[in-house]
Scaffold this motif. Structure first.
Motif, mmCIF file in Angstrom:
data_model
loop_
_atom_site.group_PDB
_atom_site.id
_atom_site.type_symbol
_atom_site.label_atom_id
_atom_site.label_comp_id
_atom_site.label_asym_id
_atom_site.label_seq_id
_atom_site.Cartn_x
_atom_site.Cartn_y
_atom_site.Cartn_z
ATOM 1 N N MET A 1 -10.488 -18.529 1.632
ATOM 2 C CA MET A 1 -9.447 -17.555 1.941
ATOM 3 C C MET A 1 -8.187 -17.804 1.117
ATOM 4 O O MET A 1 -7.587 -16.904 0.561
ATOM 5 N N PHE A 2 -7.779 -19.073 1.027
ATOM 6 C CA PHE A 2 -6.511 -19.395 0.372
ATOM 7 C C PHE A 2 -6.726 -20.002 -1.004
ATOM 8 O O PHE A 2 -6.149 -21.041 -1.341
ATOM 9 N N HIS A 3 -7.529 -19.339 -1.810
ATOM 10 C CA HIS A 3 -7.796 -19.768 -3.170
ATOM 11 C C HIS A 3 -7.781 -18.550 -4.092
ATOM 12 O O HIS A 3 -8.073 -17.435 -3.667
ATOM 13 N N GLY A 4 -7.456 -18.780 -5.365
ATOM 14 C CA GLY A 4 -7.515 -17.700 -6.348
ATOM 15 C C GLY A 4 -6.360 -16.735 -6.226
ATOM 16 O O GLY A 4 -5.250 -17.097 -5.850
ATOM 17 N N LEU A 5 -6.636 -15.469 -6.540
ATOM 18 C CA LEU A 5 -5.594 -14.442 -6.532
ATOM 19 C C LEU A 5 -5.558 -13.701 -5.206
ATOM 20 O O LEU A 5 -6.526 -13.048 -4.815
ATOM 21 N N SER A 6 -4.434 -13.821 -4.516
ATOM 22 C CA SER A 6 -4.189 -13.026 -3.315
ATOM 23 C C SER A 6 -3.195 -11.944 -3.700
ATOM 24 O O SER A 6 -2.027 -12.230 -3.979
ATOM 25 N N ALA A 7 -3.644 -10.703 -3.751
ATOM 26 C CA ALA A 7 -2.838 -9.590 -4.252
ATOM 27 C C ALA A 7 -2.103 -8.905 -3.106
ATOM 28 O O ALA A 7 -2.717 -8.532 -2.102
ATOM 29 N N PHE A 8 -0.802 -8.741 -3.289
ATOM 30 C CA PHE A 8 0.051 -8.164 -2.252
ATOM 31 C C PHE A 8 0.493 -6.758 -2.657
ATOM 32 O O PHE A 8 1.414 -6.606 -3.458
ATOM 33 N N PRO A 9 -0.149 -5.723 -2.118
ATOM 34 C CA PRO A 9 0.204 -4.358 -2.499
ATOM 35 C C PRO A 9 1.481 -3.859 -1.824
ATOM 36 O O PRO A 9 1.846 -4.291 -0.725
ATOM 37 N N LEU A 10 2.121 -2.944 -2.493
ATOM 38 C CA LEU A 10 3.244 -2.205 -1.931
ATOM 39 C C LEU A 10 2.762 -1.341 -0.765
ATOM 40 O O LEU A 10 1.639 -0.835 -0.774
ATOM 41 N N THR A 11 3.610 -1.190 0.249
ATOM 42 C CA THR A 11 3.385 -0.160 1.263
ATOM 43 C C THR A 11 4.345 0.985 0.960
ATOM 44 O O THR A 11 5.548 0.866 1.216
ATOM 45 N N PRO A 12 3.855 2.086 0.398
ATOM 46 C CA PRO A 12 4.760 3.209 0.077
ATOM 47 C C PRO A 12 5.260 3.864 1.366
ATOM 48 O O PRO A 12 4.474 4.378 2.158
ATOM 49 N N VAL A 13 6.564 3.836 1.560
ATOM 50 C CA VAL A 13 7.127 4.389 2.791
ATOM 51 C C VAL A 13 8.512 4.951 2.499
ATOM 52 O O VAL A 13 9.263 4.407 1.694
ATOM 53 N N ASN A 14 8.812 6.074 3.118
ATOM 54 C CA ASN A 14 10.161 6.640 3.037
ATOM 55 C C ASN A 14 10.525 7.190 4.413
ATOM 56 O O ASN A 14 9.853 6.886 5.407
ATOM 57 N N GLU A 15 11.545 8.006 4.481
ATOM 58 C CA GLU A 15 12.025 8.456 5.792
ATOM 59 C C GLU A 15 11.091 9.446 6.472
ATOM 60 O O GLU A 15 11.276 9.774 7.657
ATOM 61 N N THR A 16 10.068 9.927 5.779
ATOM 62 C CA THR A 16 9.075 10.808 6.407
ATOM 63 C C THR A 16 7.874 10.024 6.917
ATOM 64 O O THR A 16 7.038 10.572 7.622
ATOM 65 N N GLY A 17 7.774 8.752 6.560
ATOM 66 C CA GLY A 17 6.668 7.941 7.036
ATOM 67 C C GLY A 17 5.942 7.213 5.931
ATOM 68 O O GLY A 17 6.382 7.180 4.770
#
Length: 295
Positions: A1-17
């Motif tokens: 689980m804690f090896h290699g590349l752990s990719a952290f994506p953006l959560t696209p969010v604005n005032e509409t949700g």
């Protein structure tokens, strides 16, 4: 689980949700690239701007779309009670691990931070990654505290904020921290500009913001470092220095959201207020950087 590349994506969010469709598209890119794990709702994932229900929904979308790739999610919150509720949500939603930073309005003591991790780990059935991020939490872990927390049940990794830029100094730093923690607890580097140096110094994982948007490039650097090709990994990281510089100037969240918009992966606006996007001149410079990288 804690090896290699752990990719952290953006959560696209604005005032509409939350833009759920765009978020799923970002997860699918990570799956196609074959990242080692996915980190949802990190700092770039806007966890601090989402309520409990929104965080659960984002996690559910990630787990459903990950096609078996392990998903880690943040459970950080100001009150321990809320952290425990988020931990329960994460386990029920199928997360493979949780990520916890000690955030607070009031400055925390070492004993308060230890108590937080002690209470949370006692009720976990999945691994926990300690999120050492003084830039946002304003709490500075000592190696002694890392050692105490790492002895708690279910602690599997420490996400450190970076390493010294000098390779030998980086190795010394990792060796010193490793001497304070049990052998089963891995060390993962964040702060993308330091990542390759950290991997070459002995970190087992890279918790990557850029990897959440451009996973293949980051996966290539990770594999080169893992396979002992330190110089080539450093060369590829150096090519990204203009992006690293923008990260330091404007924050990785603003830069990554702008890069995702420029790449046509999400629409604007993609940040929650009061956050503002990159200014026009910085955005044009980023667009030029991305065009040059694709040539």
């Amino acid at each position: 689980m804690f090896h290699g590349l752990s990719a952290f994506p953006l959560t696209p969010v604005n005032e509409t949700g939350i833009d759920e469709k765009a978020f799923v598209t970002l997860i699918q890119r990570l799956v196609a690239a074959g990242v080692d794990s996915i980190g949802t709702l990190g700092s770039t994932g806007n966890y601090a701007y989402l309520n409990r229900e929104e965080r659960l929904r984002v996690l559910q979308l990630a787990v459903h779309s990950a096609e078996g790739i392990p998903v880690m999610t943040s459970i950080s919150a100001i009150r321990t009670l809320e952290v425990l509720r988020l931990a329960e949500d994460a386990q029920r939603a199928g997360a493979s691990a949780v990520l916890l930073a000690p955030i607070s309005y009031q400055a925390l003591t070492n004993e308060e931070v230890f108590s937080l991790y002690e209470q949370v780990t006692s009720s976990l059935s999945i691994p926990l990654c300690v999120y050492d991020n003084p830039g946002t939490s304003h709490f500075h872990f000592s190696d002694e505290l890392h050692g105490r927390i790492s002895e708690l049940p279910n602690v599997g990794s420490i996400k450190i904020p970076g390493v010294p830029t000098d390779p030998e100094a980086a190795k010394t730093r990792i060796k010193k921290l490793r001497g304070s923690i049990p052998p089963h607890v891995t060390i993962g580097v964040s702060g993308d500009s330091f990542a390759v140096t950290g991997l070459n110094a002995g970190c087992e994982a890279w918790f990557s913001v850029l990897g959440g948007l451009f996973p293949q490039a980051c996966l290539n650097m990770t594999r080169l470092a893992q396979d002992g090709f330190a110089d080539e990994a450093e060369r590829l990281s150096a090519l990204l220095e203009p992006i690293w510089t923008l990260f330091h100037q404007y924050g990785s969240l603003r830069v990554v959201s702008a890069a995702a918009e420029i790449s046509g992966l999400i629409t604007s606006p993609s940040l929650p207020l009061p956050l503002q996007p990159l200014n026009p001149s910085a955005r044009e410079y980023l667009k030029l950087i991305l065009n040059n990288l694709q040539e």
